[in-house]
Design a protein around this motif. Structure first.
Motif, PDB file in Angstrom:
ATOM      1  N   TYR A 130      37.905  16.332  -5.649  1.00  0.00           N
ATOM      2  CA  TYR A 130      37.145  15.216  -5.170  1.00  0.00           C
ATOM      3  C   TYR A 130      37.600  13.864  -5.884  1.00  0.00           C
ATOM      4  O   TYR A 130      37.952  13.740  -7.206  1.00  0.00           O
ATOM      5  N   LEU A 131      37.927  12.786  -5.282  1.00  0.00           N
ATOM      6  CA  LEU A 131      38.333  11.663  -5.869  1.00  0.00           C
ATOM      7  C   LEU A 131      37.299  10.817  -5.977  1.00  0.00           C
ATOM      8  O   LEU A 131      36.423  10.577  -4.912  1.00  0.00           O
ATOM      9  N   VAL A 132      37.111  10.369  -7.233  1.00  0.00           N
ATOM     10  CA  VAL A 132      35.962   9.272  -7.414  1.00  0.00           C
ATOM     11  C   VAL A 132      36.567   8.106  -8.060  1.00  0.00           C
ATOM     12  O   VAL A 132      37.473   7.992  -8.950  1.00  0.00           O
ATOM     13  N   VAL A 140      42.074   1.908  -3.727  1.00  0.00           N
ATOM     14  CA  VAL A 140      43.162   2.984  -3.639  1.00  0.00           C
ATOM     15  C   VAL A 140      42.677   4.060  -3.306  1.00  0.00           C
ATOM     16  O   VAL A 140      43.391   4.551  -2.337  1.00  0.00           O
ATOM     17  N   SER A 141      41.504   4.361  -3.545  1.00  0.00           N
ATOM     18  CA  SER A 141      40.657   5.558  -2.845  1.00  0.00           C
ATOM     19  C   SER A 141      40.499   5.434  -1.603  1.00  0.00           C
ATOM     20  O   SER A 141      40.891   6.558  -0.615  1.00  0.00           O
ATOM     21  N   PHE A 156      34.344   9.563  -3.354  1.00  0.00           N
ATOM     22  CA  PHE A 156      33.210   9.083  -3.726  1.00  0.00           C
ATOM     23  C   PHE A 156      33.376   7.514  -4.475  1.00  0.00           C
ATOM     24  O   PHE A 156      34.202   7.705  -5.522  1.00  0.00           O
ATOM     25  N   VAL A 157      33.182   6.283  -4.103  1.00  0.00           N
ATOM     26  CA  VAL A 157      33.530   5.006  -4.573  1.00  0.00           C
ATOM     27  C   VAL A 157      32.280   4.298  -5.198  1.00  0.00           C
ATOM     28  O   VAL A 157      31.633   4.301  -4.392  1.00  0.00           O
ATOM     29  N   ARG A 259      40.035   9.111   7.088  1.00  0.00           N
ATOM     30  CA  ARG A 259      39.436  10.667   7.761  1.00  0.00           C
ATOM     31  C   ARG A 259      38.836  11.881   6.786  1.00  0.00           C
ATOM     32  O   ARG A 259      38.943  12.818   7.065  1.00  0.00           O
ATOM     33  N   VAL A 260      38.540  11.212   5.687  1.00  0.00           N
ATOM     34  CA  VAL A 260      37.865  11.973   4.671  1.00  0.00           C
ATOM     35  C   VAL A 260      36.516  11.742   4.722  1.00  0.00           C
ATOM     36  O   VAL A 260      36.114  10.597   4.533  1.00  0.00           O
ATOM     37  N   PRO A 261      35.421  12.765   4.482  1.00  0.00           N
ATOM     38  CA  PRO A 261      34.197  12.271   4.148  1.00  0.00           C
ATOM     39  C   PRO A 261      33.959  11.469   2.886  1.00  0.00           C
ATOM     40  O   PRO A 261      34.587  11.734   1.894  1.00  0.00           O
ATOM     41  N   LEU A 262      33.268  10.477   3.047  1.00  0.00           N
ATOM     42  CA  LEU A 262      33.419   9.296   2.018  1.00  0.00           C
ATOM     43  C   LEU A 262      31.674   8.615   1.740  1.00  0.00           C
ATOM     44  O   LEU A 262      31.201   8.431   2.858  1.00  0.00           O
TER      45      LEU A 262
END
Length: 324
Positions: A130-132, A140-141, A156-157, A259-262
């Motif tokens: 998971y990218l935060v 960048v995310s 998640f940003v 295209r990723v859940p955000l």
């Protein structure tokens, strides 16, 4: 578990006001273009396995600033992997003046993230990933979500740097103006206001980052303990690169490329990035949404307990509960 630090490798600042969470592994890795970056990895605590949070920071930030937040993620069953972007923190600086923020092009940050994914996340960290991301790391995310839908399960940003308010030109216009100055050989000169000063107890009043003085002073203490972690103003070339990236994020086709859940969080009192631009982008996303945190300033992960509670409630609803 004990803190593990290679005696010949990078160090983390460990001070009373901001102790290192136990169990860390600290090291360097090299990007595909051979820039050396400092990273840290913490395994999960307890028996609950939720995967790995890949945490990416804003401009001027460093691993130590997120110790409390890292502990919060670990308490939820996540391992945490994070690194310092090129040109800041404990990673390689790119120009002779270490006090200035510099990057050749904004896509170099994408190179950093891709290399971290390949060199550290995939071989050493438990999936799912998971990218935060915060602020510059948030932008960048967003590009990560647009470039590769398989690297991360969810993104998640907080306060992503998609636009700046109160600029004399559009983001594209600012990028062109700064690019001209860089072409004329001025790219490594500082940009910003003369009134801008390094963080200290005196600068807390009316600061644009957080309402929480204790958390604000932690960052002051860390840089005081290791001044080499800090950077100040951005360079003209950084401005050119960042403004061009923000201009791209403002294009009509950009939301459809993610295209990723955000989930994006905007701070209602943000004076650093444009909350209106975050909301505008959020309304056009196909695979994501946004929320506004009332009363929050820009750095929501180091805001007061009430605001941080809202941030983690959003994180739990979007990621923790989905990964259980």
């Amino acid at each position: 578990m004990t803190t593990i630090v290679d005696p010949d490798g990078p160090k983390l600042v460990n001070i009373t006001s901001n102790p290192i969470p136990e169990g860390v592994r600290v090291g360097y890795f090299r990007t595909s273009d051979q820039v050396r970056l400092r990273y840290a990895y913490w395994p999960r605590t307890g028996d609950v396995h939720q995967g790995t949070v890949c945490l990416v920071h804003g401009r001027t930030e460093y691993i130590e600033k997120y110790f409390e937040t890292i502990a919060d993620f670990r308490s939820r069953g996540f391992a945490v992997a994070t690194f310092d972007w090129r040109g800041q923190g404990g990673s390689d600086r790119l120009i002779s003046n270490r006090s200035l923020g510099y990057v050749d092009r904004f896509s170099d940050y994408w190179c950093d993230l891709k290399s971290f994914h390949a060199e550290i996340l995939l071989p050493d960290c438990p999936p799912p990933f998971y990218l935060v991301g915060h602020s510059m790391g948030g932008l960048v995310s967003l590009f990560a979500g647009a470039h590769d839908r398989l690297m991360f399960d969810r993104i998640f940003v907080s306060a992503p740097m998609v636009a700046l308010d109160r600029q004399p030109l559009s983001m594209g216009g600012m990028a062109k103006a700064a690019s001209v100055l860089s072409f004329l050989g001025l790219g490594q000169l500082p940009a910003g206001r003369r009134a801008d000063k390094p963080m200290s107890e005196k600068t807390f009043a009316n600061n644009p980052l957080t309402s929480d003085k204790v958390r604000y002073m932690r960052s002051v203490d860390v840089v005081r303990a290791n001044p080499r972690l800090g950077i100040g103003k951005p360079t003209i070339n950084w401005v050119a690169a960042a403004m061009a990236a923000m201009a791209e994020a403002g294009r009509d086709d950009f939301p459809g490329r993610i295209r990723v859940p955000l989930l994006m969080l905007a701070a209602a009192r943000d004076q650093v990035v444009s909350s209106a631009a975050i909301e505008h982008l959020g309304l056009r996303l196909r695979t994501g949404s946004h929320a506004v945190i009332a009363g929050a300033q820009h750095e929501m992960f180091v805001e007061n307990d009430f605001i941080r509670g809202q941030v983690f409630a959003a994180f739990d609803a979007f990621i923790t509960d989905q990964s259980a």
